[in-house]
Design a protein around this motif. Structure first.
Motif, mmCIF file in Angstrom:
data_model
loop_
_atom_site.group_PDB
_atom_site.id
_atom_site.type_symbol
_atom_site.label_atom_id
_atom_site.label_comp_id
_atom_site.label_asym_id
_atom_site.label_seq_id
_atom_site.Cartn_x
_atom_site.Cartn_y
_atom_site.Cartn_z
ATOM 1 N N MET A 1 0.847 -1.185 0.000
ATOM 2 C CA MET A 1 0.000 0.000 0.000
ATOM 3 C C MET A 1 0.892 1.247 0.000
ATOM 4 O O MET A 1 1.806 1.334 0.812
ATOM 5 C CB MET A 1 -0.879 -0.030 1.245
ATOM 6 N N PRO A 2 0.636 2.173 -0.927
ATOM 7 C CA PRO A 2 1.466 3.384 -0.948
ATOM 8 C C PRO A 2 1.244 4.219 0.304
ATOM 9 O O PRO A 2 0.151 4.266 0.847
ATOM 10 C CB PRO A 2 0.983 4.125 -2.195
ATOM 11 N N LYS A 3 2.286 4.840 0.767
ATOM 12 C CA LYS A 3 2.202 5.706 1.941
ATOM 13 C C LYS A 3 2.115 7.166 1.537
ATOM 14 O O LYS A 3 1.756 8.019 2.316
ATOM 15 C CB LYS A 3 3.416 5.477 2.820
ATOM 16 N N ASP A 28 5.738 3.899 -2.209
ATOM 17 C CA ASP A 28 5.982 3.205 -0.943
ATOM 18 C C ASP A 28 7.456 3.418 -0.630
ATOM 19 O O ASP A 28 8.322 2.913 -1.335
ATOM 20 C CB ASP A 28 5.666 1.724 -1.057
ATOM 21 N N THR A 29 7.728 4.194 0.382
ATOM 22 C CA THR A 29 9.111 4.594 0.672
ATOM 23 C C THR A 29 10.008 3.421 1.048
ATOM 24 O O THR A 29 11.224 3.537 0.949
ATOM 25 C CB THR A 29 9.151 5.649 1.788
ATOM 26 N N ASP A 30 9.419 2.297 1.444
ATOM 27 C CA ASP A 30 10.235 1.131 1.764
ATOM 28 C C ASP A 30 10.932 0.582 0.524
ATOM 29 O O ASP A 30 11.892 -0.177 0.626
ATOM 30 C CB ASP A 30 9.383 0.039 2.408
ATOM 31 N N ASP A 31 10.438 0.962 -0.668
ATOM 32 C CA ASP A 31 11.021 0.503 -1.921
ATOM 33 C C ASP A 31 12.090 1.440 -2.463
ATOM 34 O O ASP A 31 12.659 1.182 -3.513
ATOM 35 C CB ASP A 31 9.920 0.344 -2.986
ATOM 36 N N ARG A 50 0.680 12.760 1.929
ATOM 37 C CA ARG A 50 0.510 11.534 2.708
ATOM 38 C C ARG A 50 -0.853 10.936 2.380
ATOM 39 O O ARG A 50 -1.803 11.662 2.113
ATOM 40 C CB ARG A 50 0.565 11.844 4.202
ATOM 41 N N GLU A 53 -4.556 4.300 4.808
ATOM 42 C CA GLU A 53 -4.508 2.891 4.398
ATOM 43 C C GLU A 53 -5.292 2.633 3.120
ATOM 44 O O GLU A 53 -5.005 1.700 2.384
ATOM 45 C CB GLU A 53 -5.079 1.977 5.493
ATOM 46 N N LYS A 71 11.084 6.745 5.504
ATOM 47 C CA LYS A 71 10.974 5.285 5.545
ATOM 48 C C LYS A 71 10.263 4.858 6.813
ATOM 49 O O LYS A 71 10.326 5.525 7.835
ATOM 50 C CB LYS A 71 12.357 4.642 5.502
ATOM 51 N N THR A 72 9.596 3.718 6.735
ATOM 52 C CA THR A 72 8.953 3.132 7.895
ATOM 53 C C THR A 72 10.035 2.581 8.810
ATOM 54 O O THR A 72 10.971 1.920 8.354
ATOM 55 C CB THR A 72 8.031 1.972 7.467
#
Length: 87
Positions: A1-3, A28-31, A50, A53, A71-72
């Motif tokens: 899910m994009p943040k 998605d900042t995790d990517d 931002r 969900e 990042k998360t």
């Protein structure tokens, strides 16, 4: 899910290896690498939003400034407990 949703102020704009549009691109900042995050955050032609969900806008940044991609926080790995019987 994009943040986040990142929108370009131009019809199309490429930064950090990603093409952004006026319609917005889910991110998605995790990517992303730290360098990509920095490049996007520093770019004045990109606007960061931002999202919740469900992918809906979640409001303005805290303090009223420009939202920043972050990042998360990842939890540290859990170490297994030592078996007292094993030596």
């Amino acid at each position: 899910m994009p943040k986040f949703i990142v929108k370009s102020m131009r019809e199309s704009f490429r930064r950090a290896g990603i093409t952004f549009t006026r319609e917005g691109v889910p991110v998605d900042t995790d990517d992303l690498t730290d360098g990509q995050l920095q490049a996007i955050n520093d770019e004045p032609l990109l606007v960061v939003y931002r999202v919740d969900e469900d992918g809906n806008p979640a409001g303005a940044a805290e303090g009223g400034g420009k939202p920043q991609l972050t990042k998360t926080a990842k939890k540290p790995p859990v170490k297994p407990a030592k078996d007292p019987a094993a030596k």
